[in-house]
Design a protein around this motif. Sequence first.
Motif, mmCIF file in Angstrom:
data_model
loop_
_atom_site.group_PDB
_atom_site.id
_atom_site.type_symbol
_atom_site.label_atom_id
_atom_site.label_comp_id
_atom_site.label_asym_id
_atom_site.label_seq_id
_atom_site.Cartn_x
_atom_site.Cartn_y
_atom_site.Cartn_z
ATOM 1 N N HIS A 169 0.827 -1.202 0.000
ATOM 2 C CA HIS A 169 0.000 0.000 0.000
ATOM 3 C C HIS A 169 0.861 1.251 0.000
ATOM 4 C CE1 HIS A 169 -2.606 3.162 1.698
ATOM 5 N NE2 HIS A 169 -3.584 2.530 1.063
ATOM 6 N N GLU A 170 1.974 1.237 0.682
ATOM 7 C CA GLU A 170 2.848 2.412 0.706
ATOM 8 C C GLU A 170 3.468 2.682 -0.668
ATOM 9 O OE1 GLU A 170 5.729 1.812 3.715
ATOM 10 O OE2 GLU A 170 4.302 1.849 5.386
ATOM 11 N N GLU A 171 3.779 1.626 -1.408
ATOM 12 C CA GLU A 171 4.462 1.798 -2.691
ATOM 13 C C GLU A 171 3.496 2.018 -3.851
ATOM 14 O OE1 GLU A 171 6.964 -1.557 -3.258
ATOM 15 O OE2 GLU A 171 8.175 -1.197 -1.457
ATOM 16 N N HIS A 172 2.328 1.387 -3.808
ATOM 17 C CA HIS A 172 1.428 1.415 -4.971
ATOM 18 C C HIS A 172 0.033 1.899 -4.581
ATOM 19 C CE1 HIS A 172 4.404 -0.904 -7.279
ATOM 20 N NE2 HIS A 172 4.532 -1.669 -6.192
ATOM 21 N N ALA A 173 -0.054 2.828 -3.670
ATOM 22 C CA ALA A 173 -1.376 3.331 -3.269
ATOM 23 C C ALA A 173 -2.069 4.054 -4.413
ATOM 24 C CB ALA A 173 -1.234 4.258 -2.062
ATOM 25 N N LYS A 174 -1.313 4.684 -5.302
ATOM 26 C CA LYS A 174 -1.915 5.414 -6.408
ATOM 27 C C LYS A 174 -2.528 4.489 -7.454
ATOM 28 C CE LYS A 174 1.212 9.392 -5.946
ATOM 29 N NZ LYS A 174 2.201 10.248 -6.637
ATOM 30 N N ALA A 175 -2.100 3.238 -7.485
ATOM 31 C CA ALA A 175 -2.653 2.297 -8.468
ATOM 32 C C ALA A 175 -4.021 1.762 -8.066
ATOM 33 C CB ALA A 175 -1.687 1.115 -8.660
ATOM 34 N N LEU A 176 -4.413 1.965 -6.822
ATOM 35 C CA LEU A 176 -5.715 1.502 -6.358
ATOM 36 C C LEU A 176 -6.800 2.487 -6.776
ATOM 37 C CD1 LEU A 176 -4.721 0.393 -2.740
ATOM 38 C CD2 LEU A 176 -4.947 -1.051 -4.776
ATOM 39 N N LYS A 177 -7.979 1.979 -7.067
ATOM 40 C CA LYS A 177 -9.081 2.804 -7.548
ATOM 41 C C LYS A 177 -9.959 3.332 -6.422
ATOM 42 C CE LYS A 177 -9.181 0.307 -11.934
ATOM 43 N NZ LYS A 177 -10.001 -0.517 -12.862
ATOM 44 N N VAL A 178 -9.753 2.830 -5.218
ATOM 45 C CA VAL A 178 -10.504 3.310 -4.051
ATOM 46 C C VAL A 178 -9.509 3.599 -2.933
ATOM 47 C CG1 VAL A 178 -12.663 2.121 -4.621
ATOM 48 C CG2 VAL A 178 -10.919 0.935 -3.290
ATOM 49 N N ASP A 179 -9.827 4.580 -2.134
ATOM 50 C CA ASP A 179 -8.975 4.908 -0.994
ATOM 51 C C ASP A 179 -9.303 4.085 0.235
ATOM 52 O OD1 ASP A 179 -7.753 6.829 -2.545
ATOM 53 O OD2 ASP A 179 -9.153 8.413 -1.908
ATOM 54 N N ASN A 180 -10.544 3.628 0.341
ATOM 55 C CA ASN A 180 -10.996 2.863 1.491
ATOM 56 C C ASN A 180 -11.820 1.684 0.988
ATOM 57 O OD1 ASN A 180 -12.157 1.909 3.922
ATOM 58 N ND2 ASN A 180 -12.064 3.945 4.817
ATOM 59 N N PHE A 181 -11.446 0.468 1.414
ATOM 60 C CA PHE A 181 -12.115 -0.742 0.944
ATOM 61 C C PHE A 181 -13.304 -1.130 1.815
ATOM 62 C CE2 PHE A 181 -8.169 -1.014 -1.278
ATOM 63 C CZ PHE A 181 -8.410 -1.779 -2.396
ATOM 64 N N TYR A 182 -13.626 -0.366 2.829
ATOM 65 C CA TYR A 182 -14.752 -0.692 3.691
ATOM 66 C C TYR A 182 -16.043 -0.653 2.869
ATOM 67 C CZ TYR A 182 -17.753 -0.682 7.807
ATOM 68 O OH TYR A 182 -18.694 -1.008 8.751
ATOM 69 N N PRO A 183 -16.964 -1.610 3.008
ATOM 70 C CA PRO A 183 -17.072 -2.661 4.040
ATOM 71 C C PRO A 183 -16.509 -4.022 3.635
ATOM 72 C CG PRO A 183 -19.141 -2.464 2.885
ATOM 73 C CD PRO A 183 -18.212 -1.490 2.236
ATOM 74 N N LEU A 184 -15.579 -4.079 2.698
ATOM 75 C CA LEU A 184 -14.973 -5.348 2.309
ATOM 76 C C LEU A 184 -14.047 -5.859 3.402
ATOM 77 C CD1 LEU A 184 -14.110 -4.715 -1.443
ATOM 78 C CD2 LEU A 184 -15.746 -6.367 -0.564
ATOM 79 N N SER A 185 -13.988 -7.179 3.537
ATOM 80 C CA SER A 185 -13.080 -7.835 4.471
ATOM 81 C C SER A 185 -12.046 -8.626 3.681
ATOM 82 C CB SER A 185 -13.840 -8.770 5.424
ATOM 83 O OG SER A 185 -14.789 -8.065 6.181
ATOM 84 N N LEU A 186 -10.871 -8.769 4.252
ATOM 85 C CA LEU A 186 -9.782 -9.492 3.597
ATOM 86 C C LEU A 186 -9.609 -10.852 4.240
ATOM 87 C CD1 LEU A 186 -7.373 -9.598 1.625
ATOM 88 C CD2 LEU A 186 -5.976 -8.571 3.427
ATOM 89 N N VAL A 187 -9.498 -11.883 3.395
ATOM 90 C CA VAL A 187 -9.264 -13.247 3.855
ATOM 91 C C VAL A 187 -8.039 -13.779 3.117
ATOM 92 C CG1 VAL A 187 -10.141 -15.602 3.958
ATOM 93 C CG2 VAL A 187 -11.675 -13.695 4.392
ATOM 94 N N LEU A 188 -7.041 -14.195 3.864
ATOM 95 C CA LEU A 188 -5.861 -14.849 3.290
ATOM 96 C C LEU A 188 -6.098 -16.348 3.315
ATOM 97 C CD1 LEU A 188 -3.055 -12.760 5.024
ATOM 98 C CD2 LEU A 188 -3.877 -12.539 2.679
ATOM 99 N N SER A 189 -6.171 -16.946 2.145
ATOM 100 C CA SER A 189 -6.507 -18.364 2.060
ATOM 101 C C SER A 189 -5.850 -18.961 0.831
ATOM 102 C CB SER A 189 -8.026 -18.560 2.005
ATOM 103 O OG SER A 189 -8.361 -19.909 1.796
ATOM 104 N N HIS A 190 -5.440 -20.237 0.962
ATOM 105 C CA HIS A 190 -4.886 -20.955 -0.189
ATOM 106 C C HIS A 190 -5.970 -21.357 -1.168
ATOM 107 C CE1 HIS A 190 -0.867 -21.161 1.476
ATOM 108 N NE2 HIS A 190 -1.363 -21.610 2.617
ATOM 109 N N GLY A 191 -7.175 -21.647 -0.653
ATOM 110 C CA GLY A 191 -8.271 -22.094 -1.501
ATOM 111 C C GLY A 191 -8.892 -20.947 -2.252
ATOM 112 N N MET A 192 -9.453 -21.273 -3.396
ATOM 113 C CA MET A 192 -10.132 -20.278 -4.223
ATOM 114 C C MET A 192 -11.526 -20.768 -4.544
ATOM 115 S SD MET A 192 -9.043 -17.383 -4.937
ATOM 116 C CE MET A 192 -10.249 -17.175 -6.215
ATOM 117 N N LYS A 193 -12.484 -19.885 -4.447
ATOM 118 C CA LYS A 193 -13.854 -20.215 -4.835
ATOM 119 C C LYS A 193 -13.971 -20.062 -6.343
ATOM 120 C CE LYS A 193 -15.883 -18.796 -0.455
ATOM 121 N NZ LYS A 193 -16.864 -17.931 0.212
ATOM 122 N N GLY A 194 -13.451 -21.069 -7.042
ATOM 123 C CA GLY A 194 -13.413 -21.014 -8.490
ATOM 124 C C GLY A 194 -14.547 -21.770 -9.137
#
Length: 501
Positions: A169-194
């Motif tokens: 986020h510090e290096e590529h904050a300008k590449a993001l299209k939103v400044d705040n992702f709320y109300p999204l939550s982040l989940v780190l997982s190996h599995g993918m809902k494909g």
Amino acid sequence: MVNALKLSGTCPGLPAPPPPPETTSSLNTLAEKYRSMNGTTTANTTTAEEYHRMNTILRAAATATATSTINHQYDINSRKGTNLHHFFFQQQQQQQKHHTTALSKINNSDGDCMDLDEEIKKRQAHRMDARAAALVARRAFGFASINGTHLGWSSETLAKCLLSLAELHEEHAKALKVDNFYPLSLVLSHGMKGLDEYDGDDHDEKRLNQIDTSTTASGDYENEDGTNQFDRRTAIPQDLRIDLYGGVITLSPASTPLQWLQTLSNVTPSSLDILRKHRKNLQTYLDLIQNTWNVKMIRGHTCLSREYYHFIMNLYENIVDMNETTSTKHEESDDPDKKALALERIKVVVESSSNSRKRLPRGKVTKHGDVCISTAMSVQQIQSAIANLSNDARRIKQVEEEENQLCLKRMNLLRDALGLRNVFKMKPSTVTSDQVLDCLDRLFLLLDVDGVGGDVDYAQKKKMEELRCRLAGQSLGITGSGHFCHLGDDGSVLIPWDWHC
């Protein structure tokens, strides 16, 4: 092997095995003799070399058994078994001044031997580092929450992963299209809902067509160029890592930070608006359903958020149609008890139709007192299941709550008596309330060592007293049978309910 077969009586007439060669020279002579007698073909040479190799292994094993001692590092009866005393105290081999010095040691990842207290402090510090790293990443991106507990990683490794995310986020904050992702939550997982998780929905082609048609007509899921973001066959978004129904972004820890950036940059302000709209609609649907049927609807583990959303929406539409029909026929009553299917609000768990056994055509009551239904059930089947199973569900739920209250009360008493920092039951776990109470009763025996029956000798009482002193200040967790006494990732001492001393 021959001696074992003779003792068992299976083959009493077996001859004695030939003695193995004693020296390497005799093995070489035997191999050369075998080659000269059977020719010099490749198969015969390979057979002789295999015979030479096996005899070498047998001779080395016999020599090691006679001259060396057994390594008890992985012996479950020494430290890693269900014996709690051996977990805390490992007897030192050298005895000085006619007494044994008890050392609390545990092997770290490097194979070195370090003190158990130091390892507990180290894991507690790593857990604090992981929480701090999660807080930094959460504030940087504005996530509602960050969950990485299902990776099975240590807190030290998870903290490094989260720090990499914060640096991204510090290096590529300008590449993001939103400044705040709320109300999204982040989940780190190996599995993918494909796509493989949506194969079971192909049997309901009509429902998928309705989903595709409704989303296309509303224009909620159209790209800027007018193309639809959903695939007609599976009705899933192009970026499977962004769930606009459950409000979850799934990132793989095996991906590079630039791959994370590619996924995060797909989140736009319109995506957040769609998520807020879904949550508002879902809450409206649930309020009507739960108040009409006097239940609490929750999504099960096997039900995807998209499938759950459309299932609740279909229930809402059916209830609205039924209310309109009854209003037309002047059969609607102002008494809410005539609409409620249960006298007390019970929990109804919605599971996926593709993962439920036989799609739960009649529903069932779980061991926790919840009514489990399937998304393939009709409104009439759901009403019938709730009405028929509500009494059993309330009875099981009441018994479970009483047992949980008793366990909680006993845990608090044990915590204060032994000076423990915390006593808890592992979740999720297969351990029952009766097993937890049995474990707590045996832990209470450590408080009154002198009152233990006469069948316990002095050495056993001494072990119990040492164990009582060693447990002071620890965080104790109770898990199911089959587990060993071990340290948790947060430095807690985890023991099986059938532990022994």
